[in-house]
Design a protein around this motif. Structure first.
Motif, PDB file in Angstrom:
ATOM      1  N   ILE A  74     -14.786  38.349-112.039  1.00 28.73           N
ATOM      2  CA  ILE A  74     -14.384  37.928-113.380  1.00 28.73           C
ATOM      3  C   ILE A  74     -12.871  37.802-113.368  1.00 28.73           C
ATOM      4  O   ILE A  74     -12.158  38.764-113.063  1.00 28.73           O
ATOM      5  N   LEU A  75     -12.379  36.594-113.683  1.00 25.48           N
ATOM      6  CA  LEU A  75     -10.951  36.327-113.613  1.00 25.48           C
ATOM      7  C   LEU A  75     -10.310  36.368-114.985  1.00 25.48           C
ATOM      8  O   LEU A  75     -10.909  35.978-115.981  1.00 25.48           O
ATOM      9  N   GLY A  76      -9.070  36.820-115.012  1.00 28.88           N
ATOM     10  CA  GLY A  76      -8.251  36.827-116.220  1.00 28.88           C
ATOM     11  C   GLY A  76      -6.850  37.272-115.867  1.00 28.88           C
ATOM     12  O   GLY A  76      -6.572  37.665-114.736  1.00 28.88           O
ATOM     13  N   GLY A  77      -5.946  37.195-116.815  1.00 25.91           N
ATOM     14  CA  GLY A  77      -4.589  37.667-116.575  1.00 25.91           C
ATOM     15  C   GLY A  77      -3.780  36.687-115.749  1.00 25.91           C
ATOM     16  O   GLY A  77      -4.087  35.509-115.634  1.00 25.91           O
ATOM     17  N   THR A  78      -2.735  37.226-115.118  1.00 25.72           N
ATOM     18  CA  THR A  78      -1.753  36.416-114.408  1.00 25.72           C
ATOM     19  C   THR A  78      -1.930  36.549-112.903  1.00 25.72           C
ATOM     20  O   THR A  78      -2.078  37.663-112.381  1.00 25.72           O
ATOM     21  N   LEU A  79      -1.885  35.403-112.218  1.00 25.88           N
ATOM     22  CA  LEU A  79      -1.870  35.381-110.759  1.00 25.88           C
ATOM     23  C   LEU A  79      -0.448  35.086-110.314  1.00 25.88           C
ATOM     24  O   LEU A  79       0.142  34.077-110.711  1.00 25.88           O
ATOM     25  N   THR A  80       0.123  35.968-109.476  1.00 30.70           N
ATOM     26  CA  THR A  80       1.444  35.743-108.908  1.00 30.70           C
ATOM     27  C   THR A  80       1.297  35.469-107.420  1.00 30.70           C
ATOM     28  O   THR A  80       0.696  36.281-106.692  1.00 30.70           O
ATOM     29  N   ILE A  81       1.824  34.324-106.979  1.00 33.18           N
ATOM     30  CA  ILE A  81       1.842  33.981-105.563  1.00 33.18           C
ATOM     31  C   ILE A  81       3.261  34.151-105.050  1.00 33.18           C
ATOM     32  O   ILE A  81       4.194  33.520-105.544  1.00 33.18           O
ATOM     33  N   GLN A  82       3.406  35.030-104.070  1.00 34.15           N
ATOM     34  CA  GLN A  82       4.697  35.218-103.421  1.00 34.15           C
ATOM     35  C   GLN A  82       4.730  34.347-102.169  1.00 34.15           C
ATOM     36  O   GLN A  82       3.978  34.581-101.226  1.00 34.15           O
ATOM     37  N   LEU A  83       5.595  33.356-102.180  1.00 38.24           N
ATOM     38  CA  LEU A  83       5.694  32.427-101.064  1.00 38.24           C
ATOM     39  C   LEU A  83       6.846  32.861-100.162  1.00 38.24           C
ATOM     40  O   LEU A  83       8.003  32.932-100.591  1.00 38.24           O
ATOM     41  N   ASN A  84       6.489  33.190 -98.918  1.00 38.38           N
ATOM     42  CA  ASN A  84       7.477  33.561 -97.901  1.00 38.38           C
ATOM     43  C   ASN A  84       8.297  34.807 -98.213  1.00 38.38           C
ATOM     44  O   ASN A  84       9.500  34.840 -97.956  1.00 38.38           O
ATOM     45  N   PRO A  85       7.697  35.858 -98.758  1.00 38.32           N
ATOM     46  CA  PRO A  85       8.463  37.107 -98.804  1.00 38.32           C
ATOM     47  C   PRO A  85       8.626  37.623 -97.385  1.00 38.32           C
ATOM     48  O   PRO A  85       7.806  37.344 -96.507  1.00 38.32           O
ATOM     49  N   ASP A  86       9.701  38.345 -97.132  1.00 36.02           N
ATOM     50  CA  ASP A  86       9.900  38.903 -95.790  1.00 36.02           C
ATOM     51  C   ASP A  86       8.756  39.846 -95.459  1.00 36.02           C
ATOM     52  O   ASP A  86       8.436  40.747 -96.233  1.00 36.02           O
ATOM     53  N   VAL A  87       8.158  39.659 -94.294  1.00 35.60           N
ATOM     54  CA  VAL A  87       7.029  40.473 -93.870  1.00 35.60           C
ATOM     55  C   VAL A  87       7.510  41.482 -92.842  1.00 35.60           C
ATOM     56  O   VAL A  87       8.037  41.109 -91.802  1.00 35.60           O
ATOM     57  N   ILE A  88       7.350  42.744 -93.146  1.00 30.50           N
ATOM     58  CA  ILE A  88       7.689  43.801 -92.210  1.00 30.50           C
ATOM     59  C   ILE A  88       6.385  44.329 -91.636  1.00 30.50           C
ATOM     60  O   ILE A  88       5.576  44.918 -92.349  1.00 30.50           O
ATOM     61  N   VAL A  89       6.173  44.107 -90.348  1.00 32.36           N
ATOM     62  CA  VAL A  89       4.930  44.532 -89.706  1.00 32.36           C
ATOM     63  C   VAL A  89       5.162  45.873 -89.034  1.00 32.36           C
ATOM     64  O   VAL A  89       6.009  45.976 -88.146  1.00 32.36           O
ATOM     65  N   PRO A  90       4.463  46.939 -89.458  1.00 35.02           N
ATOM     66  CA  PRO A  90       4.691  48.265 -88.884  1.00 35.02           C
ATOM     67  C   PRO A  90       4.482  48.271 -87.382  1.00 35.02           C
ATOM     68  O   PRO A  90       3.568  47.642 -86.858  1.00 35.02           O
ATOM     69  N   LYS A 147      -2.707  41.776-113.825  1.00 29.84           N
ATOM     70  CA  LYS A 147      -1.870  41.039-112.888  1.00 29.84           C
ATOM     71  C   LYS A 147      -2.456  41.151-111.486  1.00 29.84           C
ATOM     72  O   LYS A 147      -2.827  42.237-111.047  1.00 29.84           O
ATOM     73  N   LEU A 148      -2.508  40.023-110.790  1.00 30.08           N
ATOM     74  CA  LEU A 148      -2.912  39.981-109.393  1.00 30.08           C
ATOM     75  C   LEU A 148      -1.778  39.361-108.592  1.00 30.08           C
ATOM     76  O   LEU A 148      -1.329  38.254-108.908  1.00 30.08           O
ATOM     77  N   THR A 149      -1.303  40.073-107.559  1.00 25.11           N
ATOM     78  CA  THR A 149      -0.215  39.567-106.723  1.00 25.11           C
ATOM     79  C   THR A 149      -0.730  39.359-105.306  1.00 25.11           C
ATOM     80  O   THR A 149      -1.291  40.274-104.693  1.00 25.11           O
ATOM     81  N   MET A 150      -0.534  38.141-104.794  1.00 25.85           N
ATOM     82  CA  MET A 150      -0.931  37.798-103.433  1.00 25.85           C
ATOM     83  C   MET A 150       0.207  37.005-102.794  1.00 25.85           C
ATOM     84  O   MET A 150       1.061  36.468-103.489  1.00 25.85           O
ATOM     85  N   GLN A 151       0.191  36.959-101.463  1.00 22.12           N
ATOM     86  CA  GLN A 151       1.295  36.282-100.792  1.00 22.12           C
ATOM     87  C   GLN A 151       0.808  35.304 -99.745  1.00 22.12           C
ATOM     88  O   GLN A 151      -0.289  35.436 -99.201  1.00 22.12           O
ATOM     89  N   ILE A 152       1.664  34.333 -99.470  1.00 22.25           N
ATOM     90  CA  ILE A 152       1.393  33.297 -98.477  1.00 22.25           C
ATOM     91  C   ILE A 152       2.609  33.203 -97.573  1.00 22.25           C
ATOM     92  O   ILE A 152       3.724  32.986 -98.041  1.00 22.25           O
ATOM     93  N   ASN A 153       2.377  33.378 -96.264  1.00 19.71           N
ATOM     94  CA  ASN A 153       3.467  33.292 -95.308  1.00 19.71           C
ATOM     95  C   ASN A 153       3.208  32.293 -94.192  1.00 19.71           C
ATOM     96  O   ASN A 153       4.049  32.152 -93.309  1.00 19.71           O
ATOM     97  N   GLU A 154       2.069  31.641 -94.208  1.00 19.28           N
ATOM     98  CA  GLU A 154       1.785  30.614 -93.221  1.00 19.28           C
ATOM     99  C   GLU A 154       0.684  29.720 -93.744  1.00 19.28           C
ATOM    100  O   GLU A 154      -0.018  30.064 -94.700  1.00 19.28           O
ATOM    101  N   ALA A 155       0.556  28.559 -93.098  1.00 22.64           N
ATOM    102  CA  ALA A 155      -0.540  27.667 -93.435  1.00 22.64           C
ATOM    103  C   ALA A 155      -1.865  28.307 -93.046  1.00 22.64           C
ATOM    104  O   ALA A 155      -1.931  29.134 -92.132  1.00 22.64           O
ATOM    105  N   GLU A 156      -2.939  27.919 -93.744  1.00 22.09           N
ATOM    106  CA  GLU A 156      -4.243  28.529 -93.466  1.00 22.09           C
ATOM    107  C   GLU A 156      -4.725  28.232 -92.060  1.00 22.09           C
ATOM    108  O   GLU A 156      -5.425  29.032 -91.445  1.00 22.09           O
ATOM    109  N   ASP A 157      -4.335  27.095 -91.512  1.00 15.45           N
ATOM    110  CA  ASP A 157      -4.763  26.732 -90.159  1.00 15.45           C
ATOM    111  C   ASP A 157      -3.711  27.096 -89.108  1.00 15.45           C
ATOM    112  O   ASP A 157      -3.689  26.549 -88.014  1.00 15.45           O
TER     113      ASP A 157
END
Length: 811
Positions: A639-655, A606-616
């Protein structure tokens, strides 16, 4: 020398901030000695910022080591010893303060013996932290204004602890050697000490204005041995059986045996002879000091205890410890244990030579600043209380070689505490103390020079009343992981508590907005099995990370979005997970330290990544200018395999940001894309123009910068010279072509926190662009019905999970 329970001197105080001198003076005579002065240093102006007149307490507070604006206060305490003090360098002296209220932290405090003359002899009425040379970085130790922890002004001579639980009117202190009392003669003789706090909490203790309990420095009369015998017998000591207010010193090669019965003295100093222990006999000896020529023995086989294990560190007789004033060895036969119930205070080497199955058990090793060696073929070193390792502990045994954490949360000092595995061994996170259920253990530094296992499989905590704890088994390395030995992290066979993150090793610390991320030198392979989570708050560019079973790798955990995390190689096997950051993060898999720079995501991973803004996205004023979507750059192959999970707009807590910035991708726009995985070249240091090859153009850059600047610097020494030309010559013709991406994800899961995609009849799909880029694109939901076969350029799948978080819109 004879000092009968003698208070050498007393103290007086002055407050100061970093840029201003503020003074107040109030004198107190204690006995026949006038009180002297103190300075409180506050780098932020928050404590001691104004004169307090007749202050009754002073406050020592630590700070965040990664935040220069964090509140800190540090203190100088000066004693007037009179014109001709008689200080015995091999005698212990007690430095003692008394707490002012019940709000004292239980953290660790450090004591420094100031050797810098101007600091030692400051005048309370005129002292300024600005008196030092302006170029304080190069003119220590007079650079008082630049002190972070007084090391530039004098050595660290002791570590002491505030009471736990916190309490008012508690006398706390430590023994320091006479050789650690540095004096300055200028009409009078002063001994000056600096006190710092190691964490963010505080200690308040009484000042000279509190006439009942000011700080003090004192010692006792010395009574010598006259023959071998039992500790409490009259015949062993000059003058008869031990009584209070005396040190008892073993001399002349005598052997004094710790037999049953109470010891009335203040402590035993082994100067030339032996202190002999008997199995099964435990005697309260507050302080034991071993000088050169002294030793610890046990004349009959069995388990030995030094000090009374029923006493807490708050006990009035617990100011002492085992003071090792010379290198010391202790030998235990097979199956024999040595338990040290006293704080270990040393800057020397203590060696435990154990036989098969023998254990070294220590309650309070945190005060040590020396080296403790676990040699021979022993089984375990057990830390039985909630204390960390103060100095260095070498695990050298050819036996079990297991370090056991068996207390509650480790009160580990930030920046001190090193464990080195020179033989194969284990760290056992064994603690399940009730009612503590967070069970954080750790070290500042861990050096792995042989295969080592971190065991996180201890049973879940059962709290008072029978409720089950949250199952957390967390081991933290606050500063650095070193060595080239392989490391295995074993989690529990079933999910612990509420999630896999409760069963983790944390490498590095949350550095908040500090974008200069620390990189550790560990060059081995770290493997996580079962439910074990590797949380990287730092880079490991020379390491390989392998995740098996239900294990997880989280990179850039709680670091700012501007931080880049580097790993030498990542392999996620079936069932394992890779989570890129807890907010948008950049992960680079690099060719470093002989690593391949490859990223392998196996089938079933499993690979989990998130998107919180447009690339530009262009940040607004005051916001981070980092990329607000996860991005992986790989210098090797993917080498790719398995499941990709994209989290769109999860709350971002910036330390470190309050209120936290929370950018969100809204509204979704058809055709928007994000390059989430790319392969990049691995440039040579001689590729001066950065164009993925070493050629004549790079030679031209070197020629133009020769002797002028560092544009042609290949060896990293800050200039362009002949050595850099030879580096170019050796690398000529080399290129750093990007690696390739092969395989595809078997599934795409989109966690659309607020349902924006479905509301706009949109979806996400994966684009594979050539062999160098994996891209996420916003497409019409209806387009998914016309997705080509996986062998074509586009493979898409989509699942929405709505309403997972409460919404905070930035739009």
């Amino acid at each position: 020398m004879k000092l009968t329970n003698h208070l050498l001197c007393s103290i007086a105080f002055m407050a100061a901030i970093a840029t201003n001198s503020i003074a107040y003076a109030a004198e107190l005579s204690l006995g026949s000695v006038d009180a002297d002065t103190f300075v409180e240093f506050d780098s932020n102006g928050g404590i001691g910022g104004t004169p307090r007149g007749t202050a009754t307490y002073m406050e020592v507070r630590g700070g965040d080591p990664f935040n220069s604006l964090s509140l800190t206060s540090k203190s100088l305490v000066r004693f007037d010893l009179g014109a001709s003090p008689a200080i015995d360098p091999n005698l212990p002296y007690f430095f003692e303060v008394t707490t002012d209220d019940a709000r004292n932290s239980n953290d660790t405090f450090r004591l420094y013996s100031i050797t810098d003359g101007p600091t030692q002899s400051f005048n309370e009425a005129t002292f300024s932290w600005e008196f030092a040379d302006a170029d304080f970085q190069n003119n220590a130790p007079n650079a008082t204004a630049g002190f972070d922890n007084f090391l530039a002004a004098g050595p660290l001579v002791g570590v002491f602890f505030a009471p736990e639980p916190s309490q008012a009117d508690a006398a706390i202190g430590i023994p320091i050697l006479g050789s650690d009392i540095s004096t300055f003669v200028n009409g009078n003789t002063f001994a000056t000490f600096g006190i710092t706090e190691t964490e963010t909490n505080r200690l308040r203790f009484n000042t000279k204005e509190n006439v009942n309990t000011p700080a003090r420095l004192y010692t006792f009369d010395v009574v010598n041995s006259q023959a071998s015998g039992n500790l409490s017998s009259a015949g062993a000591w000059v003058g008869g059986s031990p009584v209070a207010d005396n040190w008892y010193k073993i001399i002349g090669g005598n052997t004094v045996t710790v037999a049953a019965g109470a010891f009335a003295g203040e402590g035993v100093i082994v100067d030339n002879g032996a202190l002999n222990f008997v199995p099964g006999v435990v005697v309260d000896i507050p302080l034991i000091q071993i000088n050169a020529g002294g030793t610890l023995t046990h004349s009959t086989p069995g388990n030995i205890e030094i000090g009374d294990g029923t006493l807490s560190r708050n006990d009035a007789r617990f100011h002492g410890g085992l003071v090792i004033n010379s290198d010391l060895s202790y030998t235990a036969a097979a199956g024999e244990n040595l338990t040290i119930n006293l704080p270990i205070r040393t800057r020397n080497t203590f060696t435990f030579n154990g036989g098969a199955g023998s254990d070294l058990i220590m309650r309070f090793p945190q005060a040590s600043r020396g080296l403790i060696q676990f040699n021979g073929s022993g089984d375990e070193v057990v830390l039985s209380e909630d204390e960390g390792v103060g100095g260095t502990l070498e695990m050298n045994s050819t036996g079990g070689n297991t370090l056991v954490f068996d207390g509650e949360d480790t009160e580990q000092e930030f920046g001190f505490g090193t464990v080195v595995f020179n033989q194969p061994g284990t760290i056992d996170h064994r603690s399940n103390t009730s009612p503590k259920s967070d069970r954080l253990q750790g070290l500042a530094y861990l050096e792995v020079n042989a295969p080592m296992t971190l065991d996180l499989t201890a049973p879940e905590v059962t709290n008072t009343g029978g409720s089950t704890g949250n199952g957390r088994r967390i081991f933290q390395i606050t500063r650095a992981l070193r060595g080239g030995g392989d490391m295995t992290v074993n989690g529990t066979p079933s999910a612990p508590g509420v999630g896999v993150g409760n069963n983790s090793i944390q490498i590095g610390v949350d550095q908040g907005t500090d974008t200069s991320i620390e990189s550790v030198s560990f060059s081995g392979t770290m493997t996580a099995n079962n439910y074990a989570d590797i949380e990287m708050r730092t880079s490991m560019p020379a390491a390989k990370v392998v995740i098996n079973g239900a294990g997880q790798l989280t990179t850039g955990f709680d670091l700012s979005p501007e931080a880049i995390v580097e790993v030498g190689e990542i392999q996620i096997n079936s069932g394992g997970s890779l989570n890129v950051g807890t907010q948008p993060q950049q992960l680079h898999v690099v060719k470093s330290g002989g690593r391949t720079g490859n990223l392998t995501l196996g089938s079933g991973s499993k690979l989990t990544m998130q998107i919180n803004e447009a690339e530009d996205y262009l940040p607004e004023p005051g916001e981070y200018d980092g990329v607000f979507f996860d991005k992986i750059e790989v210098e090797g192959n993917v080498i790719l395999g398995g499941t990709l999970t994209i989290q769109l707009n999860p709350d971002v807590i910036v330390p470190g940001v309050s209120p936290p910035t929370d950018p969100q991708y809204f509204p979704p726009v058809l055709g928007d894309t994000w390059d989430i995985i790319t392969t990049v070249g691995s440039p040579s240091p001689a590729d001066f123009d950065g164009l993925n090859g070493v050629d004549s153009a790079d030679l031209a850059i070197w020629q133009g910068s020769y002797g002028m600047n560092d544009a042609g610097d290949a060896d990293g020494d800050g200039d362009s010279d002949g050595a850099d030309f030879f580096a170019w010559q050796r690398s000529f013709g080399a290129n750093s072509a990007a690696g390739t991406i092969s395989g595809t994800f078997s599934n795409l899961i989109v966690e659309d926190a607020f349902g924006d995609l479905a509301a706009n009849n949109l979806a996400l799909q994966i684009n594979y662009i050539g062999t160098t880029t994996v891209q996420i694109e916003v497409v019409a939901a209806s387009a998914l019905s016309a997705v080509p076969e996986p062998s074509a350029s586009v493979l898409a799948a989509m699942a929405s999970v709505a309403g997972l978080w409460g919404r905070r819109r930035s739009s």
